[in-house]
Write an enzyme that holds these catalytic residues in place. Structure first.
Site, PDB file in Angstrom:
ATOM      1  N   GLY A   3      38.465  19.833  26.781  1.00 27.87           N
ATOM      2  CA  GLY A   3      38.877  21.226  26.600  1.00 27.87           C
ATOM      3  C   GLY A   3      37.884  21.951  25.717  1.00 27.87           C
ATOM      4  O   GLY A   3      36.973  21.336  25.138  1.00 27.87           O
ATOM      5  N   LEU A   4      38.078  23.251  25.600  1.00 26.96           N
ATOM      6  CA  LEU A   4      37.175  24.078  24.802  1.00 26.96           C
ATOM      7  C   LEU A   4      37.201  23.686  23.334  1.00 26.96           C
ATOM      8  O   LEU A   4      38.169  23.065  22.868  1.00 26.96           O
ATOM      9  CB  LEU A   4      37.592  25.549  24.919  1.00 26.96           C
ATOM     10  CG  LEU A   4      37.535  26.201  26.297  1.00 26.96           C
ATOM     11  CD1 LEU A   4      38.110  27.619  26.219  1.00 26.96           C
ATOM     12  CD2 LEU A   4      36.110  26.238  26.836  1.00 26.96           C
ATOM     13  N   SER A   5      36.180  24.074  22.610  1.00 23.77           N
ATOM     14  CA  SER A   5      36.156  23.865  21.159  1.00 23.77           C
ATOM     15  C   SER A   5      37.303  24.676  20.547  1.00 23.77           C
ATOM     16  O   SER A   5      37.435  25.868  20.828  1.00 23.77           O
ATOM     17  CB  SER A   5      34.809  24.348  20.612  1.00 23.77           C
ATOM     18  OG  SER A   5      34.828  24.280  19.213  1.00 23.77           O
ATOM     19  N   GLY A   6      38.139  24.014  19.771  1.00 24.03           N
ATOM     20  CA  GLY A   6      39.275  24.705  19.157  1.00 24.03           C
ATOM     21  C   GLY A   6      40.546  24.648  19.992  1.00 24.03           C
ATOM     22  O   GLY A   6      41.586  25.162  19.593  1.00 24.03           O
ATOM     23  N   ALA A   7      40.487  23.986  21.152  1.00 28.72           N
ATOM     24  CA  ALA A   7      41.673  23.914  22.022  1.00 28.72           C
ATOM     25  C   ALA A   7      42.768  23.038  21.398  1.00 28.72           C
ATOM     26  O   ALA A   7      43.951  23.227  21.664  1.00 28.72           O
ATOM     27  CB  ALA A   7      41.289  23.381  23.396  1.00 28.72           C
ATOM     28  N   GLY A   8      42.360  22.057  20.580  1.00 30.27           N
ATOM     29  CA  GLY A   8      43.354  21.196  19.926  1.00 30.27           C
ATOM     30  C   GLY A   8      43.162  19.713  20.190  1.00 30.27           C
ATOM     31  O   GLY A   8      44.028  18.901  19.851  1.00 30.27           O
ATOM     32  N   LYS A   9      42.023  19.342  20.735  1.00 32.58           N
ATOM     33  CA  LYS A   9      41.788  17.940  21.109  1.00 32.58           C
ATOM     34  C   LYS A   9      41.910  16.994  19.906  1.00 32.58           C
ATOM     35  O   LYS A   9      42.635  16.002  19.955  1.00 32.58           O
ATOM     36  CB  LYS A   9      40.389  17.775  21.737  1.00 32.58           C
ATOM     37  CG  LYS A   9      40.172  18.617  22.983  1.00 32.58           C
ATOM     38  CD  LYS A   9      38.770  18.457  23.552  1.00 32.58           C
ATOM     39  CE  LYS A   9      37.642  18.950  22.681  1.00 32.58           C
ATOM     40  NZ  LYS A   9      37.655  20.401  22.365  1.00 32.58           N
ATOM     41  N   THR A  10      41.189  17.315  18.838  1.00 33.58           N
ATOM     42  CA  THR A  10      41.180  16.424  17.670  1.00 33.58           C
ATOM     43  C   THR A  10      42.559  16.363  17.015  1.00 33.58           C
ATOM     44  O   THR A  10      43.033  15.278  16.638  1.00 33.58           O
ATOM     45  CB  THR A  10      40.127  16.908  16.646  1.00 33.58           C
ATOM     46  OG1 THR A  10      38.857  16.918  17.295  1.00 33.58           O
ATOM     47  CG2 THR A  10      40.067  16.011  15.432  1.00 33.58           C
ATOM     48  N   SER A  50      33.343  17.711  26.835  1.00 35.58           N
ATOM     49  CA  SER A  50      32.992  17.169  28.170  1.00 35.58           C
ATOM     50  C   SER A  50      33.229  18.192  29.276  1.00 35.58           C
ATOM     51  O   SER A  50      34.155  18.050  30.074  1.00 35.58           O
ATOM     52  CB  SER A  50      33.736  15.857  28.435  1.00 35.58           C
ATOM     53  OG  SER A  50      35.114  15.916  28.140  1.00 35.58           O
TER      54      SER A  50
END
Ligand code: ADP
Length: 186
Positions: A13-20, A87
């Site tokens: 997902g985009l940077s800041g989407a919440g992955k981490t 990715s």
């Protein structure tokens, strides 16, 4: 419980989407259940294993190729890998799917506007001002997953709700023990 099956939970997902944020919550819950896990995070990996790489398409692909090698070794040896990487390319994610064991593609969805508003790393404003080359979603492409196993809508779910949906999915697939089973065997 029978021997743990490895898997590769892949958050894109985009940077800041919440992955981490979601990856950390899932990791904590899996550890609580005694599941062997290893979390691989884009920002951390880029400071070590792939610190020589930038953000061109070629370098992004190399970044994911190296991470895939690690995820492949771990997942085929019974470890649950939780990977959080922008990715952006579908072809590259398809390669990860082919290479790793029990690959689960999780699309962490948030609009570009929401990510910009969160602006976790203070990069979005610069990107919109044209100061950052190759910023995913602004000056670089993001190819949305075509057929992901899960989509998490982080603008309308809390991080805890998103993490719970991941856990429920892993339970359904039989990759992790359910809380009931843990309670019964104790
Ligand atoms: P990424 O790893 O995709 O770049 P981060 O997890 O670093 O994103 O940052 C996401 C930000 O969005 C965090 O500040 C987090 O608290 C916030 N956020 C708000 N709602 C959600 C949600 N439902 N799921 C995940 N993160 C959320």
């Amino acid at each position: 419980m029978s021997e743990q099956q490895g898997f590769t939970l892949w958050l894109t997902g985009l940077s800041g989407a919440g992955k981490t944020t979601i990856a950390k919550l899932v990791e904590a819950e899996l550890k609580r259940r005694g599941v062997k896990v290893e979390r691989l995070d884009g920002d951390i990996v880029r400071q070590s294993l792939t610190r020589d790489l930038g953000f061109s398409k070629e370098d992004r692909d190399k970044n994911i190729e190296r991470v895939t090698f690690v995820a492949k070794l771990l997942s085929r040896n019974g470890i649950g890998v939780i990977a959080s990487f922008i990715s952006p390319y579908q072809k590259t994610r398809d390669m990860v799917r082919r290479e790793t064991t029990n690959f689960i593609e999780v699309f962490v969805h948030a609009s570009l506007e929401a990510c910009a508003e969160r602006d976790v790393k203070g990069l979005s404003a610069k990107a919109f001002a044209g100061e950052i080359e190759n910023f995913t979603g602004v000056s670089d492409p993001y190819e949305e997953p075509v057929n992901p196993e899960l989509v998490l809508y982080t603008e309308r779910e809390t991080p805890e709700e998103s993490a719970e949906r991941v856990i429920a999915y892993l339970e359904e697939r039989g990759f992790i023990p359910t809380t009931e089973k843990v309670a019964r065997s104790s």
